[in-house]
Design a protein around this motif. Sequence first.
Motif, short mmCIF file in Angstrom:
data_model
loop_
_atom_site.label_atom_id
_atom_site.label_comp_id
_atom_site.label_asym_id
_atom_site.label_seq_id
_atom_site.Cartn_x
_atom_site.Cartn_y
_atom_site.Cartn_z
N LEU A 54 0.82 -1.21 0.00
CA LEU A 54 0.00 0.00 0.00
C LEU A 54 0.86 1.26 0.00
CD1 LEU A 54 -2.96 0.54 -0.15
CD2 LEU A 54 -3.06 0.66 2.34
N SER A 55 2.09 1.13 0.48
CA SER A 55 2.98 2.28 0.50
C SER A 55 3.79 2.42 -0.78
CB SER A 55 3.96 2.18 1.68
OG SER A 55 4.79 1.03 1.54
N ALA A 56 3.68 1.44 -1.68
CA ALA A 56 4.48 1.46 -2.92
C ALA A 56 3.73 2.23 -4.00
CB ALA A 56 4.78 0.04 -3.38
N GLU A 57 4.39 3.22 -4.59
CA GLU A 57 3.75 4.02 -5.63
C GLU A 57 3.37 3.15 -6.83
OE1 GLU A 57 4.65 7.79 -8.62
OE2 GLU A 57 6.09 7.27 -7.04
N SER A 58 4.21 2.17 -7.17
CA SER A 58 3.91 1.30 -8.31
C SER A 58 2.60 0.55 -8.10
CB SER A 58 5.06 0.32 -8.53
OG SER A 58 5.27 -0.48 -7.38
N PHE A 59 2.35 0.12 -6.83
CA PHE A 59 1.10 -0.58 -6.52
C PHE A 59 -0.09 0.37 -6.66
CE2 PHE A 59 -2.18 -1.65 -3.38
CZ PHE A 59 -2.54 -2.92 -3.81
N GLN A 60 0.04 1.57 -6.14
CA GLN A 60 -1.05 2.53 -6.20
C GLN A 60 -1.37 2.90 -7.65
OE1 GLN A 60 0.19 5.77 -3.67
NE2 GLN A 60 0.35 4.48 -1.85
N LEU A 61 -0.32 3.10 -8.43
CA LEU A 61 -0.52 3.41 -9.85
C LEU A 61 -1.18 2.24 -10.56
CD1 LEU A 61 -0.03 5.61 -11.96
CD2 LEU A 61 2.21 4.60 -12.37
N ALA A 326 3.59 9.62 -17.03
CA ALA A 326 4.17 10.89 -16.59
C ALA A 326 3.62 11.30 -15.23
CB ALA A 326 3.89 11.97 -17.63
N ASP A 327 3.07 10.34 -14.48
CA ASP A 327 2.39 10.66 -13.23
C ASP A 327 3.05 10.02 -12.02
OD1 ASP A 327 0.31 11.87 -14.81
OD2 ASP A 327 -0.41 9.84 -15.23
N SER A 328 3.10 10.78 -10.93
CA SER A 328 3.40 10.24 -9.62
C SER A 328 2.08 10.16 -8.86
CB SER A 328 4.38 11.13 -8.86
OG SER A 328 5.67 11.07 -9.43
N VAL A 329 1.85 9.03 -8.20
CA VAL A 329 0.57 8.81 -7.54
C VAL A 329 0.81 8.54 -6.06
CG1 VAL A 329 -1.44 7.28 -7.39
CG2 VAL A 329 -0.55 7.96 -9.61
N ALA A 330 -0.04 9.12 -5.22
CA ALA A 330 0.02 8.86 -3.78
C ALA A 330 -1.40 8.76 -3.24
CB ALA A 330 0.78 9.97 -3.07
N PHE A 331 -1.67 7.71 -2.47
CA PHE A 331 -2.95 7.57 -1.79
C PHE A 331 -2.87 8.31 -0.45
CE2 PHE A 331 -4.18 3.25 -3.86
CZ PHE A 331 -4.32 3.89 -5.07
N LEU A 332 -3.77 9.27 -0.23
CA LEU A 332 -3.80 10.06 0.99
C LEU A 332 -5.02 9.66 1.82
CD1 LEU A 332 -2.91 13.56 -0.52
CD2 LEU A 332 -1.36 11.77 0.31
N ASP A 343 0.08 10.60 3.64
CA ASP A 343 0.37 9.34 2.97
C ASP A 343 -0.24 8.18 3.76
OD1 ASP A 343 2.07 6.82 2.43
OD2 ASP A 343 2.62 8.18 0.82
N ILE A 344 -0.97 7.33 3.05
CA ILE A 344 -1.79 6.31 3.71
C ILE A 344 -0.96 5.35 4.56
CG2 ILE A 344 -1.72 4.62 1.81
CD1 ILE A 344 -4.75 4.25 2.29
N ALA A 345 0.24 5.02 4.11
CA ALA A 345 1.06 4.07 4.85
C ALA A 345 1.59 4.65 6.16
CB ALA A 345 2.22 3.59 3.98
#
Length: 471
Positions: A54-61, A326-332, A343-345
């Motif tokens: 859940l803390s990995a950007e690749s997973f969120q994307l 071209a995106d950076s993604v973060a779950f808040l 950041d969710i993690a």
Amino acid sequence: MDVEYESECIVRREIAATGKSRAFINDTPVSLASMKLLGERLIDIHSQHQNLLLSAESFQLGVLDTLCPDKSYRVQYTQAYRNYREAVQALEELRTQLSGDRGDEEYIRFQLNQFDEWHLRDGEQEELEQELELLTHAEDIKSSLYGISAALNGDENSQATALRSTTQALRSLTSIYPQAEEWYSRMESLYIELKDIAEEVADAEERMTVDPERQTWVEQRLDVIYTAQQKHRVSSVAELLEIEQRYRDTLSRIDDAAERIASLEQAVETTYKTLQKQAATLTAQRNAVARTFEKEIAARLIELGIPNTRFAVDITPRRQPDATGADSVAFLFSANKNGALQDIAQVASGGEISRIMLSLKSIIATATSMPTLIFDEIDTGVSGTIAARMADIMASIASHGRQVISITHLPQIAAKATAHYKVYKEDNDTSTVSHIRPLTTEERITELAQMMSAGTLTAAAINNAKELLGK
């Protein structure tokens, strides 16, 4: 994979006591990598360590892209990125190559000047070596040919004169001795053949000349060829010509460098513009999906006992596009009314993480055709009413044509299952053996009661188990 398929897909792996294994799909032997590839299309396994994803950007994307209804945008971007990287790599390789070529340019031009002086021709060495052999023995050859010519047709005692006399005698004999006709015919053929040979030998003897100057030139020319071969460590003119061509190709690259670099730079620019266009389209789709996703996650988390849930998907541009876009993604996330989105993690507790992951999985299961989901203790950190609500979500996923397997210690979740298997261990004299077996309805009641009462069976626990199973 060229595996036969009708209505069933049976995946089997045999593991020997030695540790070696064999993999099969529908009884067709396959590699373990092939089995893994197929497995990823058939079963999604959520284990406890997946919470860390859940803390990995690749997973969120990856979650966002999985939820995108039109997968062609990601496919088109991936192809555009591949084209761009290939263009960049081609330009970098050319620049690296030219850097080395230019460092050797003076040496290459010197070598080519020598090749121009040598003026080599394929097959020349063999021809000269054969000619030198003749020139070296020209006097002996001419003398021998002269002697042969004289013996065949030189004077009245030659072979030709004797054969002609014999032929004439046989001819005169044919009128009174018919058997001589055949001998005459054969002898006449011999005489004609002998005359031809004699003439050819005489011509060869006349053409054969002793030419010391030509011999000297041939020897010198061969010395040039042998020296060139020794210098370049080859054994034939053909190999020397290959080296010469490589030098000319390198020089051509150097001379055409500016034009070729300009062409590749144009290719990089063109593919980058296409990449930016595809990236913008992909970003727009991700933003659209993110807004819907935020609402769905928040609704599920409120249902799972986090009433003040706030959830957001933060999409920001990267400095440079990569293989994902071209995106950076973060779950808040924030579980508090006035709490800032973070950041969710970093802010979610263990129980909240479990509920968030289940919510994610349920949304993804609806959006994809994954037939089987396995939850390995996804209920960590929850109990009671929240566990029952998690069970309802799992049952809802199953009701949409999915198979859901949940490994759990919570009776609220186990009671919702269509079937209940018990996993347990038994010790014997030498080892511990793991077992799994299906439970009957009565056995389920007992098992649920033990789960609720920490292993101690009471009438109240039995009644609670029956009521839970009835619901």
